[in-house]
Design a protein around this motif. Sequence first.
Motif, PDB file in Angstrom:
ATOM      1  N   THR A   1       0.817  -1.215   0.000  1.00 48.65           N
ATOM      2  CA  THR A   1       0.000   0.000   0.000  1.00 48.65           C
ATOM      3  C   THR A   1       0.846   1.257   0.000  1.00 48.65           C
ATOM      4  OG1 THR A   1      -1.762  -1.130   1.186  1.00 48.65           O
ATOM      5  CG2 THR A   1      -1.772   1.259   1.248  1.00 48.65           C
ATOM      6  N   SER A   2       1.823   1.349   0.877  1.00 50.60           N
ATOM      7  CA  SER A   2       2.624   2.567   0.963  1.00 50.60           C
ATOM      8  C   SER A   2       3.318   2.858  -0.351  1.00 50.60           C
ATOM      9  CB  SER A   2       3.647   2.448   2.103  1.00 50.60           C
ATOM     10  OG  SER A   2       2.987   2.306   3.337  1.00 50.60           O
ATOM     11  N   GLY A   3       3.865   1.805  -0.991  1.00 49.36           N
ATOM     12  CA  GLY A   3       4.488   2.001  -2.288  1.00 49.36           C
ATOM     13  C   GLY A   3       3.481   2.427  -3.335  1.00 49.36           C
ATOM     14  N   LEU A   4       2.272   1.875  -3.240  1.00 48.08           N
ATOM     15  CA  LEU A   4       1.210   2.234  -4.172  1.00 48.08           C
ATOM     16  C   LEU A   4       0.922   3.730  -4.096  1.00 48.08           C
ATOM     17  CD1 LEU A   4      -0.989   1.112  -6.135  1.00 48.08           C
ATOM     18  CD2 LEU A   4      -2.461   0.911  -4.135  1.00 48.08           C
ATOM     19  N   MET A   5       0.919   4.283  -2.879  1.00 45.85           N
ATOM     20  CA  MET A   5       0.653   5.707  -2.701  1.00 45.85           C
ATOM     21  C   MET A   5       1.682   6.556  -3.436  1.00 45.85           C
ATOM     22  SD  MET A   5      -2.017   5.719  -0.804  1.00 45.85           S
ATOM     23  CE  MET A   5      -2.854   4.418   0.060  1.00 45.85           C
ATOM     24  N   ARG A   6       2.920   6.106  -3.403  1.00 46.36           N
ATOM     25  CA  ARG A   6       3.987   6.895  -4.021  1.00 46.36           C
ATOM     26  C   ARG A   6       4.016   6.748  -5.539  1.00 46.36           C
ATOM     27  NH1 ARG A   6       6.827   4.533   0.262  1.00 46.36           N
ATOM     28  NH2 ARG A   6       7.832   3.077  -1.183  1.00 46.36           N
ATOM     29  N   ARG A   7       3.736   5.529  -6.038  1.00 51.80           N
ATOM     30  CA  ARG A   7       3.951   5.258  -7.456  1.00 51.80           C
ATOM     31  C   ARG A   7       2.732   5.496  -8.333  1.00 51.80           C
ATOM     32  NH1 ARG A   7       5.765   0.433  -5.272  1.00 51.80           N
ATOM     33  NH2 ARG A   7       3.969  -0.600  -6.218  1.00 51.80           N
ATOM     34  N   SER A   8       1.564   5.205  -7.797  1.00 48.38           N
ATOM     35  CA  SER A   8       0.377   5.195  -8.638  1.00 48.38           C
ATOM     36  C   SER A   8      -0.025   6.591  -9.086  1.00 48.38           C
ATOM     37  CB  SER A   8      -0.785   4.542  -7.895  1.00 48.38           C
ATOM     38  OG  SER A   8      -1.964   4.601  -8.661  1.00 48.38           O
ATOM     39  N   ASP A   9      -0.466   6.695 -10.340  1.00 47.60           N
ATOM     40  CA  ASP A   9      -0.992   7.965 -10.828  1.00 47.60           C
ATOM     41  C   ASP A   9      -2.514   7.957 -10.904  1.00 47.60           C
ATOM     42  OD1 ASP A   9      -1.330   6.223 -12.910  1.00 47.60           O
ATOM     43  OD2 ASP A   9      -0.235   7.416 -14.387  1.00 47.60           O
ATOM     44  N   VAL A  10      -3.128   6.932 -10.288  1.00 44.68           N
ATOM     45  CA  VAL A  10      -4.592   6.870 -10.242  1.00 44.68           C
ATOM     46  C   VAL A  10      -5.134   6.643  -8.834  1.00 44.68           C
ATOM     47  CG1 VAL A  10      -4.712   6.013 -12.613  1.00 44.68           C
ATOM     48  CG2 VAL A  10      -4.720   4.381 -10.710  1.00 44.68           C
ATOM     49  N   PHE A  11      -4.308   6.115  -7.928  1.00 48.03           N
ATOM     50  CA  PHE A  11      -4.818   5.761  -6.599  1.00 48.03           C
ATOM     51  C   PHE A  11      -5.188   7.014  -5.807  1.00 48.03           C
ATOM     52  CE2 PHE A  11      -4.592   5.010  -2.095  1.00 48.03           C
ATOM     53  CZ  PHE A  11      -5.357   3.857  -1.951  1.00 48.03           C
ATOM     54  N   CYS A  12      -6.309   6.921  -5.095  1.00 42.07           N
ATOM     55  CA  CYS A  12      -6.778   8.025  -4.246  1.00 42.07           C
ATOM     56  C   CYS A  12      -7.472   7.448  -3.026  1.00 42.07           C
ATOM     57  CB  CYS A  12      -7.749   8.900  -5.038  1.00 42.07           C
ATOM     58  SG  CYS A  12      -8.468  10.267  -4.087  1.00 42.07           S
ATOM     59  N   MET A  13      -7.274   8.068  -1.878  1.00 42.39           N
ATOM     60  CA  MET A  13      -7.886   7.592  -0.645  1.00 42.39           C
ATOM     61  C   MET A  13      -9.384   7.851  -0.579  1.00 42.39           C
ATOM     62  SD  MET A  13      -5.863   6.009   1.438  1.00 42.39           S
ATOM     63  CE  MET A  13      -7.041   6.016   2.772  1.00 42.39           C
ATOM     64  N   ALA A  14      -9.908   8.750  -1.414  1.00 43.85           N
ATOM     65  CA  ALA A  14     -11.299   9.185  -1.274  1.00 43.85           C
ATOM     66  C   ALA A  14     -12.315   8.040  -1.218  1.00 43.85           C
ATOM     67  CB  ALA A  14     -11.655  10.162  -2.393  1.00 43.85           C
ATOM     68  N   PRO A  15     -12.243   7.011  -2.074  1.00 44.83           N
ATOM     69  CA  PRO A  15     -13.274   5.962  -2.013  1.00 44.83           C
ATOM     70  C   PRO A  15     -13.268   5.141  -0.732  1.00 44.83           C
ATOM     71  CG  PRO A  15     -12.162   5.948  -4.147  1.00 44.83           C
ATOM     72  CD  PRO A  15     -11.366   6.836  -3.245  1.00 44.83           C
ATOM     73  N   TRP A  16     -12.234   5.282   0.070  1.00 43.11           N
ATOM     74  CA  TRP A  16     -12.149   4.555   1.340  1.00 43.11           C
ATOM     75  C   TRP A  16     -12.576   5.415   2.529  1.00 43.11           C
ATOM     76  CZ3 TRP A  16      -9.139   3.277  -2.778  1.00 43.11           C
ATOM     77  CH2 TRP A  16      -9.000   1.920  -3.076  1.00 43.11           C
ATOM     78  N   ILE A  17     -12.798   6.711   2.301  1.00 41.42           N
ATOM     79  CA  ILE A  17     -13.035   7.581   3.459  1.00 41.42           C
ATOM     80  C   ILE A  17     -14.178   8.576   3.288  1.00 41.42           C
ATOM     81  CG2 ILE A  17     -10.643   7.459   4.265  1.00 41.42           C
ATOM     82  CD1 ILE A  17     -10.166  10.197   2.974  1.00 41.42           C
TER      83      ILE A  17
END
Length: 431
Positions: free
Chosen positions: A18-34
């Motif tokens: 997950t932590s790596g995903l936060m740094r690398r991804s250009d689509v991931f966003c926390m919004a759908p989880w919160i």
Amino acid sequence: MSVKQLLENAYNRALAETSGLMRRSDVFCMAPWIQLHAQTNGKVSPCCMSSVYSSNEIGDLRQNPRLEDAWNSSNMKQLRLNMLKGEKSTLCGHCYKYEALGRYSERKQYNRDYKRYYDRVRATNTDGSLDIKEVPIIDIRFSNKCNYKCRICNSEFSSLWYEEERQLGKGRPAEDQPKEMRAAEEEAAFWESYKSLLPYVRRLHFAGGEPLFMDEHYETLDHLIEIGNTEVTLSYNTNFSTLRYKKYDVLDMWSRFKNVDIWASLDGMGAKGDYQRKGQKWEKIEENLRELQKKCPHAALGVNVTVSMLNVLDVPEFIRYMIDQQLVKPERLNLYLLFYPEHFSVVNLSPELKQKAVAQFEALERDYISKLEAPDNIRNHIKTVVTYMMGEEGERQEIFRNTIREVDAIRGEDFLALYPEFAHMMNSDGV
């Protein structure tokens, strides 16, 4: 190993990184989880930046007023899975567009500001659902009730636009659309669902329409006080035209909450500002800002400027004034590009006016921004505006001219009296 097992293993590896995903991804966003957000038309999405098109919403309060059902709807689950797999989603188009222009997007802000909720991502089920039912951030636009009819707006977001749109005969509002639209029509069921989430909410956002003119906003604050959840952060997008509504003094109510985060939507000052945001009285806005600073000093004030053809040439002066008058700090002054209505987008400016705007922003950088203690935020926003404006050549000048003339005729106003620099653009042979 079966295909199903291979997919599950890949899914589990994504969660473990997950932590790596936060740094690398250009689509991931926390919004759908919160977060859950709903517009005045009832469409539910993860955030207010969502590009909601037909059938990509995660819920519809007019079809199902229960917010908890949108939390794990089929579209919401698929959105989470798309983000974990690095696949783009139509809902997130605005952030992709901003990032392509070099802007620090809301997607990146969510990932920066809400890292503490990473465990929710790790707890995501293989079908994209989330067993955690508490929603930390809720943003519901209860209705389109508003006391303004801004030039760049329409009846979906302002009830005052209703009659003028009828007069203009543009096919809006729809025949069955009431003047005051409500996000949820089954109000009793909606309020039961909404209030069930309020004991656990950590940030509650209000916008509209105009939230400070909505009974539902004050009913919500009364309920929060009643249940003792005054630790919640109250967040707003407001035109800041009034601090009093019926029996309520909003400054008095805000003083009972620990955190208040206000974003005033202000596109300009003086006669031009009042022309753009019909209903605004600039002197009253300044008075309200000063009263907030005096009576509710713990509230954090920010200003959001929607940059369009109507104000891009005046934004540099507005930035100077707001900062020099100590009405807002540079790091709390944001510029948002207007993408719709397309005919008001800055890409439709003539080459002459685009060059004039660029020269004014360059002078602002040289003479003013470079001397600020915290220039990075406003500098990044200006760069985004200029990049977008100069990167495209609009083709909607004729629609712009016709719209200006039609609304001027209804309101008895004169665009060129305030904007003489647009004379060549208002002449159909001049562009």
